[in-house]
Design a protein around this motif. Structure first.
Motif, PDB file in Angstrom:
ATOM      1  N   UNK A  67      -0.763  11.976  -1.080  1.00  0.00           N
ATOM      2  CA  UNK A  67      -1.921  12.866  -1.253  1.00  0.00           C
ATOM      3  C   UNK A  67      -3.216  12.076  -1.352  1.00  0.00           C
ATOM      4  N   UNK A  68      -3.160  10.908  -1.964  1.00  0.00           N
ATOM      5  CA  UNK A  68      -4.345  10.060  -2.058  1.00  0.00           C
ATOM      6  C   UNK A  68      -4.728   9.538  -0.678  1.00  0.00           C
ATOM      7  N   UNK A  69      -3.750   9.096   0.087  1.00  0.00           N
ATOM      8  CA  UNK A  69      -4.017   8.607   1.443  1.00  0.00           C
ATOM      9  C   UNK A  69      -4.601   9.721   2.305  1.00  0.00           C
ATOM     10  N   UNK A  70      -4.070  10.942   2.163  1.00  0.00           N
ATOM     11  CA  UNK A  70      -4.584  12.071   2.917  1.00  0.00           C
ATOM     12  C   UNK A  70      -6.020  12.396   2.508  1.00  0.00           C
ATOM     13  N   UNK A  71      -6.311  12.309   1.224  1.00  0.00           N
ATOM     14  CA  UNK A  71      -7.667  12.571   0.743  1.00  0.00           C
ATOM     15  C   UNK A  71      -8.645  11.521   1.281  1.00  0.00           C
ATOM     16  N   UNK A  80       0.829  -1.205   0.000  1.00  0.00           N
ATOM     17  CA  UNK A  80       0.000   0.000   0.000  1.00  0.00           C
ATOM     18  C   UNK A  80       0.863   1.253   0.000  1.00  0.00           C
ATOM     19  N   UNK A  81       1.927   1.250   0.774  1.00  0.00           N
ATOM     20  CA  UNK A  81       2.825   2.407   0.802  1.00  0.00           C
ATOM     21  C   UNK A  81       3.447   2.654  -0.558  1.00  0.00           C
ATOM     22  N   UNK A  82       3.746   1.582  -1.271  1.00  0.00           N
ATOM     23  CA  UNK A  82       4.372   1.720  -2.588  1.00  0.00           C
ATOM     24  C   UNK A  82       3.372   2.171  -3.647  1.00  0.00           C
ATOM     25  N   UNK A  83       2.117   1.777  -3.512  1.00  0.00           N
ATOM     26  CA  UNK A  83       1.137   2.033  -4.565  1.00  0.00           C
ATOM     27  C   UNK A  83       0.249   3.253  -4.326  1.00  0.00           C
ATOM     28  N   UNK A  84       0.058   3.660  -3.081  1.00  0.00           N
ATOM     29  CA  UNK A  84      -0.832   4.779  -2.777  1.00  0.00           C
ATOM     30  C   UNK A  84       0.009   6.021  -2.491  1.00  0.00           C
TER      31      UNK A  84
END
Length: 62
Positions: A22-26, A15-19
């Motif tokens: 900014x997407x995680x924050x959104x 997940x860290x590599x793919x997300x």
């Protein structure tokens, strides 16, 4: 045949590599906004839904 283990740590790293950050924050912001709205709104159906979710998550709320 190769042995491949799929652990939680592996999934977190994927997940860290793919997300993107900014997407995680959104995603986090959207979830926080929905939770805040449901808590503030206090419409009985929405409130009951959030209440049941908290119980399902194991959060003691009363």
């Amino acid at each position: 045949m190769t042995s491949q283990s799929d652990t939680v740590a592996d999934r977190i790293e994927t997940a860290r590599a793919e997300i993107a950050p900014t997407t995680a924050l959104a995603i986090f912001g959207f979830g926080a906004a929905i939770t805040f709205t449901l808590l503030l709104f206090q419409e009985p159906l929405a409130h009951e839904s959030l209440h049941n979710f908290r119980h399902a998550a194991g959060i003691v709320c009363h």
